[in-house]
Design a protein around this motif. Structure first.
Motif, PDB file in Angstrom:
ATOM      1  N   UNK A 150      50.699  72.232  42.728  1.00 46.11           N
ATOM      2  CA  UNK A 150      51.592  71.885  41.632  1.00 46.11           C
ATOM      3  C   UNK A 150      52.081  73.105  40.872  1.00 46.11           C
ATOM      4  N   UNK A 151      51.547  74.276  41.195  1.00 48.35           N
ATOM      5  CA  UNK A 151      51.992  75.532  40.574  1.00 48.35           C
ATOM      6  C   UNK A 151      52.142  76.583  41.666  1.00 48.35           C
ATOM      7  N   UNK A 152      52.750  77.698  41.326  1.00 49.23           N
ATOM      8  CA  UNK A 152      52.883  78.785  42.287  1.00 49.23           C
ATOM      9  C   UNK A 152      51.522  79.387  42.640  1.00 49.23           C
ATOM     10  N   UNK A 153      50.636  79.461  41.681  1.00 50.18           N
ATOM     11  CA  UNK A 153      49.297  79.966  41.975  1.00 50.18           C
ATOM     12  C   UNK A 153      48.593  79.056  42.974  1.00 50.18           C
ATOM     13  N   UNK A 154      48.719  77.757  42.808  1.00 47.23           N
ATOM     14  CA  UNK A 154      48.093  76.820  43.745  1.00 47.23           C
ATOM     15  C   UNK A 154      48.751  76.902  45.117  1.00 47.23           C
ATOM     16  N   UNK A 155      50.057  77.149  45.151  1.00 46.59           N
ATOM     17  CA  UNK A 155      50.741  77.313  46.434  1.00 46.59           C
ATOM     18  C   UNK A 155      50.251  78.569  47.137  1.00 46.59           C
ATOM     19  N   UNK A 189      62.118  85.693  38.930  1.00 50.16           N
ATOM     20  CA  UNK A 189      61.520  86.991  38.635  1.00 50.16           C
ATOM     21  C   UNK A 189      61.530  87.274  37.133  1.00 50.16           C
ATOM     22  N   UNK A 190      62.573  86.811  36.439  1.00 43.03           N
ATOM     23  CA  UNK A 190      62.646  87.013  34.988  1.00 43.03           C
ATOM     24  C   UNK A 190      61.626  86.146  34.259  1.00 43.03           C
ATOM     25  N   UNK A 191      61.272  85.014  34.856  1.00 39.72           N
ATOM     26  CA  UNK A 191      60.380  84.069  34.191  1.00 39.72           C
ATOM     27  C   UNK A 191      58.913  84.422  34.362  1.00 39.72           C
ATOM     28  N   UNK A 196      56.833  87.425  42.478  1.00 41.92           N
ATOM     29  CA  UNK A 196      56.705  88.542  43.420  1.00 41.92           C
ATOM     30  C   UNK A 196      55.432  88.396  44.256  1.00 41.92           C
ATOM     31  N   UNK A 197      54.348  87.927  43.668  1.00 48.43           N
ATOM     32  CA  UNK A 197      53.121  87.724  44.451  1.00 48.43           C
ATOM     33  C   UNK A 197      53.345  86.662  45.516  1.00 48.43           C
ATOM     34  N   UNK A 198      54.016  85.581  45.143  1.00 51.78           N
ATOM     35  CA  UNK A 198      54.301  84.534  46.111  1.00 51.78           C
ATOM     36  C   UNK A 198      55.226  85.049  47.211  1.00 51.78           C
ATOM     37  N   UNK A 199      56.234  85.825  46.843  1.00 54.44           N
ATOM     38  CA  UNK A 199      57.164  86.375  47.829  1.00 54.44           C
ATOM     39  C   UNK A 199      56.443  87.260  48.832  1.00 54.44           C
ATOM     40  N   UNK A 330      63.674  95.552  46.530  1.00 55.25           N
ATOM     41  CA  UNK A 330      62.316  95.097  46.240  1.00 55.25           C
ATOM     42  C   UNK A 330      62.008  93.793  46.974  1.00 55.25           C
ATOM     43  N   UNK A 331      63.001  92.903  47.018  1.00 59.76           N
ATOM     44  CA  UNK A 331      62.811  91.627  47.713  1.00 59.76           C
ATOM     45  C   UNK A 331      62.606  91.852  49.214  1.00 59.76           C
ATOM     46  N   UNK A 332      63.420  92.710  49.802  1.00 54.50           N
ATOM     47  CA  UNK A 332      63.281  93.000  51.239  1.00 54.50           C
ATOM     48  C   UNK A 332      61.909  93.590  51.561  1.00 54.50           C
ATOM     49  N   UNK A 333      61.444  94.486  50.684  1.00 52.20           N
ATOM     50  CA  UNK A 333      60.123  95.074  50.910  1.00 52.20           C
ATOM     51  C   UNK A 333      59.025  94.012  50.873  1.00 52.20           C
ATOM     52  N   UNK A 334      59.227  92.985  50.068  1.00 50.13           N
ATOM     53  CA  UNK A 334      58.227  91.929  49.931  1.00 50.13           C
ATOM     54  C   UNK A 334      58.335  90.882  51.031  1.00 50.13           C
ATOM     55  N   UNK A 335      59.534  90.493  51.383  1.00 50.24           N
ATOM     56  CA  UNK A 335      59.734  89.332  52.253  1.00 50.24           C
ATOM     57  C   UNK A 335      59.878  89.715  53.727  1.00 50.24           C
ATOM     58  N   UNK A 336      60.450  90.875  54.016  1.00 48.45           N
ATOM     59  CA  UNK A 336      60.690  91.276  55.412  1.00 48.45           C
ATOM     60  C   UNK A 336      59.590  92.241  55.812  1.00 48.45           C
ATOM     61  N   UNK A 337      58.517  91.706  56.345  1.00 48.44           N
ATOM     62  CA  UNK A 337      57.352  92.528  56.689  1.00 48.44           C
ATOM     63  C   UNK A 337      57.098  92.484  58.193  1.00 48.44           C
TER      64      UNK A 337
END
Length: 337
Positions: A150-155, A189-191, A196-199, A330-337
Motif C-alpha cells: 500500500x506504500x512505496x516502502x512496502x512495494x 521525486x519532488x514529493x 529514487x530508491x524504488x527506481x 540520474x533516472x537512466x543511471x537508476x533504471x537502466x542497469x
C-alpha cells in the motif's frame, strides 16, 4: 459514427503530411456537416468518446475529427509544426503550460454558469477537466496469498523478498519519450526521496520501459508483467472489474494529474472549439455529470495523501534544458542497469 476504413486512410494521409507520429484516429458526427472540429489528444479514443458523444447529442451539422498521439508528439505538432488543430488535449500538464506560456494558446473565458475551481484553470488558456491519479497495477496471480503493498516502502520490500519472481516483469514509463511519464517522475521525486530508491530497485530487476499506460495494463492482464508502476489509474478503472489485475492508489502519496484542454493559436475554428470546452467544463463543474466520471478511479486513500499537480509556471521548472538533462541522467543511471 466512426468509420474505421476512412480513419485508416486519413491516418495514412496525415502521417505522410506530418512529422509527428499518429497512434489512432476517428471521425464522429455529421461528416457532411458544415463544421469540423479537429482535436489532437493524448487520450485514447475509447476513453474520450463518451465526452464527444455527449457534445454531439446536443448539436447537429458538426463532425469531430479526433487524432491520438503521444504527449511529446502532441507538443511537437503544435510547437514545431504549427499543425492546424482546434483543440489540444493532453495528460502532460507541463507541456500544455509551456504551449500557453510561449504564446501558442488562445484565451477563453467560460460562461458564468461554470463554477470553475481556481486550481482548474491557468491564465484562461489551460483548463482541467479530469483529476486522474497515478496508480500501480498488479497481477492478482503474482500476489496471491501475499500482502498487497500500500506504500512505496512496502512495494520495495515485496520486490526484495522475491526478486526472481519479479525480474523482467515490472513495467513503467520510459520518461525519455513519454511526456506524462516524465511529469509523473519529476513530481514523485519532488514529493519523496523514496521514488529514487524504488527506481533503483526496479532498475536492478530489469524494468521494462513503455510509452503508454494501455500497453502496460495489457501486459499485466496477460501475465507478462507482474507490476506496472505509475500508470494512469483512469485507464485501468475504465476496464471495470478484472479477474487478472488490481489497481492500487498508494497511501504514502498518490500523484494526481489534471487532464487539460486548450485552444491552440493555430485553430481555424476557435469559436466552435470554445463551445466544446464550455460543454466539457459544464459537464465537469456545472450541474451535469461528466461522461468521464466513471473512468476516474476512487480508492481508500486519505485526502492528505492525494497530491494534485498544480497548473502554472512551476511546471516549467523541469522543462529547463539543464534540469531536464540532469534529471534524465540520474533516472537512466537508476533504471537502466
Amino acid at each position: 459514427m466512426r468509420h474505421p476504413i476512412l480513419s485508416l486512410i486519413l491516418i495514412l494521409i496525415a502521417s505522410a503530411a506530418s512529422a509527428f507520429e499518429i497512434e489512432d484516429h476517428a471521425v464522429f458526427g455529421d461528416e457532411g456537416g458544415a463544421e469540423r472540429i479537429r482535436i489532437l489528444s493524448t487520450a485514447d479514443i475509447g476513453f474520450f468518446e463518451p465526452m464527444i458523444t455527449s457534445y454531439l447529442s446536443e448539436r447537429s451539422g458538426i463532425a469531430i475529427d479526433y487524432t491520438v498521439a503521444g504527449s511529446t508528439d502532441v507538443m511537437r505538432a503544435i510547437y514545431e509544426e504549427n499543425a492546424p488543430f482546434d483543440l489540444v488535449i493532453s495528460s502532460a500538464m507541463d507541456l500544455q503550460t509551456k504551449l500557453a506560456n510561449d504564446g501558442r494558446a488562445l484565451q477563453h473565458v467560460p460562461p458564468a454558469s461554470v463554477s470553475l475551481p481556481e486550481w482548474a484553470v491557468w491564465n484562461n488558456m489551460v483548463f482541467a477537466f479530469t483529476q486522474e491519479p497515478a496508480a500501480v497495477v498488479i497481477s492478482k496471480a503474482d500476489f496471491e496469498g501475499q500482502p498487497i503493498p500500500s506504500t512505496r516502502q512496502e512495494l520495495i520490500a515485496a520486490l526484495r523478498r522475491a526478486p526472481e519472481q519479479f525480474r523482467g516483469r515490472i513495467g513503467t514509463y520510459d520518461i525519455r519519450s513519454s511526456g506524462l511519464g516524465y511529469l509523473f517522475a519529476t513530481q514523485d521525486a519532488r514529493t519523496s526521496e523514496t521514488f529514487w530508491r524504488l527506481t533503483e530497485v526496479i532498475g536492478a530487476l530489469g524494468a521494462q520501459l513503455y510509452c503508454c499506460s494501455s500497453e502496460m495494463i495489457d501486459d499485466v492482464e496477460s501475465g507478462k508483467l507482474a507490476i506496472a508502476y505509475n500508470v494512469l489509474g483512469s485507464y485501468a478503472a475504465g476496464r471495470g472489474e478484472n479477474e487478472n489485475f488490481a489497481t492500487i492508489l498508494l497511501s504514502d502519496f498518490t500523484t494526481v494529474m489534471l487532464r487539460t484542454v486548450l485552444i491552440p493559436s493555430t485553430s481555424q475554428r476557435p469559436q466552435i472549439a470554445a463551445d466544446f470546452i464550455d460543454h466539457m467544463l459544464l459537464q465537469t463543474y456545472g450541474e451535469g455529470v461528466s461522461p468521464l466520471a466513471d473512468a476516474v478511479p476512487r480508492g481508500p486513500v486519505e485526502d492528505a495523501a492525494l497530491h494534485r499537480i498544480r497548473l502554472g509556471p512551476g511546471l516549467l521548472v523541469f522543462l529547463d534544458q539543464f534540469k531536464s538533462r540532469r534529471f534524465l541522467s540520474e533516472w537512466e543511471n537508476a533504471i537502466v542497469q
